[in-house]
Enzyme design. Sequence first.
Site, PDB file in Angstrom:
ATOM      1  N   LYS A 174       5.853   8.900   8.714  1.00 63.11           N
ATOM      2  CA  LYS A 174       5.725   8.304  10.044  1.00 63.11           C
ATOM      3  C   LYS A 174       6.743   8.853  11.038  1.00 63.11           C
ATOM      4  O   LYS A 174       6.529   9.886  11.644  1.00 63.11           O
ATOM      5  CB  LYS A 174       5.836   6.769   9.958  1.00 63.11           C
ATOM      6  N   ASP A 229       9.446   2.386  -0.701  1.00 60.11           N
ATOM      7  CA  ASP A 229       8.468   3.048   0.165  1.00 60.11           C
ATOM      8  C   ASP A 229       8.823   2.680   1.602  1.00 60.11           C
ATOM      9  O   ASP A 229       8.416   1.638   2.115  1.00 60.11           O
ATOM     10  CB  ASP A 229       7.052   2.588  -0.191  1.00 60.11           C
ATOM     11  N   TYR A 273       0.852  -1.185   0.000  1.00 64.73           N
ATOM     12  CA  TYR A 273       0.000   0.000   0.000  1.00 64.73           C
ATOM     13  C   TYR A 273       0.890   1.237   0.000  1.00 64.73           C
ATOM     14  O   TYR A 273       1.811   1.348   0.825  1.00 64.73           O
ATOM     15  CB  TYR A 273      -0.895  -0.002   1.241  1.00 64.73           C
TER      16      TYR A 273
END
Length: 429
Positions: free
Chosen positions: A266, A238, A143
């Site tokens: 994050k 990613d 994702y």
Amino acid sequence: MPTRSEQLFTEARQHLVGGVNSAVRAFRSVGGTPVFFRRGEGAWLEDVDGRRYVDYVLSYGPLAVGHAHPEVVRAIQETAALGTSFGAPSELENVLARSVKGLMPSIERIRMVNSGTEACMSAVRLARGYTGRDRILKFQGNYHGHVDALLVQAGSGVLTLGIPGSPGVPAAVTETTVTAPYNDLEAVREVFREYGDELAAVLVEPVSGNMNCIPPVPGFLEGLRELCDASGALLVFDEVMTGFRVSLGGAQERFGVRPDLTCLGKVIGGGLPVGALGGRAEVMDHLAPTGPVYQAGTLSGNPLAMASGIATLDVLGREGAHAAAEAATRELVEGLRARAEAAGIPLSTHQAGTMFGLFFTETDPVTGFDDVAAADAERFRHFFHGMLEAGVYLAPSAFEAGFVSTAHDRVALDHTLEAAERVFAGLPR
């Protein structure tokens, strides 16, 4: 009498779509009412009814040093007193950029953005602009945010809700997106045989964190690097979730594979919204204002997010801090697995730095999407609610990774493992 969380959720559904602002929070895959929280401290959360939980969600990863770390809070407070956003450069952007580059040598230039989704969206645009090609290869169950072109066989919330893609995404937008099974290098070679000179980039979670936590099998990332080098495609990691968690230098440090571009988020926000795109100077300099590929953001590099990220990486980078959190993660995973085995419950586990995955399946190891999809979701549902009742907060989805912070101490681990022993014993066979 309904709990305060139940009352708040009833009200929220009158105002918010589904009562939430991010789909996985709705508890749709596990059932029940979402827990509303009012404070966090260290490894613990407290809900609006006064109950306390050891937290392994950690805002889905960014709280690598725990909730409300005093140094992070102080940095945010002191910065906020000077102004929350200028829409203009500040020195804090330089400081965080230096810190990130020092931990990830593959990053020669960096562009701060506001989310991991934005970082991945910008990476795709940059890769296409740099190579002059259109096709992107991504992996099943990976994702990369809710970017139209990447919302194909995605993981995390899309898997949780059982949505294979999304209405509202035109077929023309995704027709240049090619997918392959994660950890299947032969399938990737087949894609390159068919589309090699058309591929702008291969976009991969080096450790998948959106179909739970699945590390790469030996040779997979190395194979991607070789294929990209041979074809001229860019290799994009990613590391929104894995950056500074799988190791201080991310998955690229742990596995020794250097990407052309890296997407971050994050942890570098320390709990505030932030993302970043970085990589080879030759590629990054194609972004405006030095190059023709346009990207911009009014709040990009805002002082609050920069200050939070600087403080978080400073604490995390202190001698022994990351190693201790990784050791705690290992103890947690091994303890859970041992207790499940003692109770006769099939449980496969993974650990990658301070990330972990739990799969109610006899398949061991779990290596890809099909393995995750075949795991016992009903048993996970019972486990989730049992642990929640015992004061342990896990992500409300069998497709989400778990996280440990530097604040998870002996008390938190013992509480978790004692709760798990009781819950495993009561799970349906």
